[in-house]
Design a protein around this motif. Sequence first.
Motif, short mmCIF file in Angstrom:
data_model
loop_
_atom_site.label_atom_id
_atom_site.label_comp_id
_atom_site.label_asym_id
_atom_site.label_seq_id
_atom_site.Cartn_x
_atom_site.Cartn_y
_atom_site.Cartn_z
N ILE A 72 -44.94 -47.06 18.17
CA ILE A 72 -43.96 -48.15 18.62
C ILE A 72 -43.38 -47.65 19.89
O ILE A 72 -42.74 -46.38 19.76
CB ILE A 72 -43.21 -48.34 17.29
N ALA A 73 -43.03 -48.41 20.67
CA ALA A 73 -42.27 -48.02 21.96
C ALA A 73 -40.90 -47.76 21.78
O ALA A 73 -40.46 -48.35 20.89
CB ALA A 73 -42.45 -49.29 23.22
N PRO A 74 -40.33 -46.84 22.69
CA PRO A 74 -39.04 -46.46 22.23
C PRO A 74 -37.95 -47.50 22.03
O PRO A 74 -37.06 -47.55 21.15
CB PRO A 74 -38.50 -45.54 23.35
N GLU A 75 -38.15 -48.27 22.83
CA GLU A 75 -36.94 -49.56 22.77
C GLU A 75 -37.07 -50.53 21.62
O GLU A 75 -36.09 -50.92 21.22
CB GLU A 75 -37.07 -50.42 24.27
N ILE A 89 -38.02 -49.34 18.55
CA ILE A 89 -37.67 -48.32 17.26
C ILE A 89 -36.37 -48.82 16.46
O ILE A 89 -36.56 -49.11 15.39
CB ILE A 89 -37.65 -47.15 17.52
N PRO A 90 -35.17 -48.87 17.43
CA PRO A 90 -33.92 -49.20 16.54
C PRO A 90 -33.95 -50.73 15.88
O PRO A 90 -33.28 -50.85 15.12
CB PRO A 90 -32.90 -49.29 17.57
N ARG A 91 -35.09 -51.45 16.28
CA ARG A 91 -34.76 -52.71 15.78
C ARG A 91 -35.92 -53.22 14.72
O ARG A 91 -35.67 -54.31 14.12
CB ARG A 91 -34.88 -53.92 16.90
N VAL A 92 -36.76 -52.16 14.41
CA VAL A 92 -38.00 -52.80 13.50
C VAL A 92 -37.37 -52.92 12.11
O VAL A 92 -38.02 -53.62 11.23
CB VAL A 92 -39.01 -51.72 13.49
N GLN A 98 -35.84 -42.31 8.89
CA GLN A 98 -36.01 -41.52 10.48
C GLN A 98 -37.38 -42.18 10.80
O GLN A 98 -38.40 -42.03 10.32
CB GLN A 98 -35.90 -40.01 10.43
N ILE A 99 -37.34 -42.56 12.00
CA ILE A 99 -38.73 -43.29 12.54
C ILE A 99 -39.06 -42.16 13.82
O ILE A 99 -38.33 -42.24 14.67
CB ILE A 99 -38.69 -44.53 13.26
N GLU A 100 -40.19 -41.73 13.85
CA GLU A 100 -40.56 -40.86 15.28
C GLU A 100 -41.97 -41.66 15.38
O GLU A 100 -42.70 -41.81 14.72
CB GLU A 100 -40.95 -39.38 14.79
N SER A 101 -41.83 -42.02 16.77
CA SER A 101 -43.15 -42.75 17.09
C SER A 101 -43.57 -42.52 18.54
O SER A 101 -42.64 -42.34 19.60
CB SER A 101 -43.06 -44.32 16.76
N GLU A 102 -44.90 -42.55 18.73
CA GLU A 102 -45.17 -42.44 20.35
C GLU A 102 -46.54 -43.65 20.33
O GLU A 102 -47.40 -43.75 19.51
CB GLU A 102 -45.70 -41.33 20.87
N LEU A 103 -46.22 -44.44 21.32
CA LEU A 103 -46.86 -45.48 21.74
C LEU A 103 -48.37 -45.04 21.87
O LEU A 103 -48.93 -43.95 22.53
CB LEU A 103 -46.68 -46.26 22.87
N TYR A 150 -38.24 -58.94 12.39
CA TYR A 150 -38.58 -58.34 14.00
C TYR A 150 -39.63 -57.62 14.00
O TYR A 150 -40.01 -57.00 13.15
CB TYR A 150 -37.46 -57.10 14.20
N ARG A 151 -40.37 -58.31 14.96
CA ARG A 151 -41.73 -57.64 14.95
C ARG A 151 -42.13 -57.60 16.44
O ARG A 151 -41.70 -57.98 17.20
CB ARG A 151 -42.85 -58.81 14.50
N VAL A 152 -42.77 -56.21 16.67
CA VAL A 152 -43.06 -55.88 17.97
C VAL A 152 -44.14 -56.84 18.63
O VAL A 152 -43.92 -57.41 19.69
CB VAL A 152 -43.80 -54.31 18.17
N ASP A 153 -45.18 -57.08 17.80
CA ASP A 153 -46.01 -58.01 18.27
C ASP A 153 -46.61 -59.13 17.25
O ASP A 153 -46.96 -58.69 16.15
CB ASP A 153 -47.21 -57.23 18.55
N LYS A 154 -45.88 -60.31 17.39
CA LYS A 154 -45.77 -61.30 16.42
C LYS A 154 -47.18 -61.91 15.81
O LYS A 154 -47.55 -61.77 14.57
CB LYS A 154 -45.21 -62.66 16.75
N SER A 155 -48.27 -61.96 16.70
CA SER A 155 -49.60 -62.41 16.52
C SER A 155 -50.33 -61.31 15.50
O SER A 155 -50.96 -61.61 14.73
CB SER A 155 -50.37 -62.75 17.62
N ARG A 156 -50.04 -60.02 15.90
CA ARG A 156 -50.73 -58.95 15.32
C ARG A 156 -50.18 -59.01 13.96
O ARG A 156 -50.89 -58.95 12.81
CB ARG A 156 -50.60 -57.48 15.97
N SER A 157 -48.86 -58.87 13.58
CA SER A 157 -48.45 -58.71 12.25
C SER A 157 -48.83 -59.99 11.35
O SER A 157 -49.21 -59.81 10.24
CB SER A 157 -46.90 -59.03 12.34
#
Length: 269
Positions: free
Chosen positions: A192-195, A197-200, A237-242, A205-212
């Motif tokens: 997940i891209a850093p921007e 993360i706070p909203r997931v 706590q969410i740690e993630s790297e695209l 809220y979906r990063v990529d609507k069609s994929r979900s």
Amino acid sequence: PDGRVLEVRVISAGKKYTVVVTRDITESKRIDDFRRDFVGNVSHELRTPLTVIQGFLELATENPNLNEEDRLHWEMMLEQAERMRALVDDLLALSRLEQDAAPASRELIDVDEILEEAAAEGRMISGGAHEIKIAKVASEGILGDFKDMRSAVTNLVTNAVRYTPKDGKIELSWEVKDDHGILSVKDNGIGIAPEHIPRVTERFYRVDKSRSRETGGTGLGLAIVKHVLFRHQAQLQIESELGKGSTFKIIISKARLAPPINSKDLLSG
Ligand code: ADP
């Protein structure tokens, strides 16, 4: 006294003065309560008709006299009915959690059992496309609501499967360090891209609507997780790297940790 709801915030507390800001939130609370009750009632009313539709669609797809094209259409309808059912169930779960702000109960939870069940659910939706393993399991238990905690962890594991390409690896673990417990679900998926993360954890809220949508998510999973954890005074706590993967950690405070359980000792003793 007149039924108004005030939000009181301490801005700064000094020796001489304390600055307090109050805000009248009667109206916004009323709207929020209405929204929650409305969503809860609608989802509840939709469940029975959906169950009936789903049942008949299941029967229809099993009809041996169907031609290929018709079968495909019935199966598509069944799939959509199942999606709607999942959405209604999640909406209902969420409104139930929102309605009850009281702290979760304090059943003794064997975390191993939760991890096993969540991993099994993950394997089912993965269909063997991912390696899902349970790494470390501390013997301490959690004091909480078994069903709610299981649903939170299962949501994290099914997400890990959905957002990890096949042949990926998913690792579950439970550790206790100093004064807190860490239950983590780690994947080597899309990240997940850093921007984002706070909203997931926001509803829908979906990063990529069609994929979900493709992967069958309802968009409510992490909102449910957030509410369950809130009621357990636990943190997410969410740690993630695209492109590398994500780790979702549930941090359990000392007040919700139970001394080591060793069921085998109990049985043999
Ligand atoms: P959904 O049903 O869409 O999965 P969730 O509330 O469970 O809804 O998750 C919200 C969004 O967070 C997802 O749509 C996805 O973009 C992102 N997400 C959740 N878990 C992961 C993960 N393990 N890896 C990458 N992205 C994730």
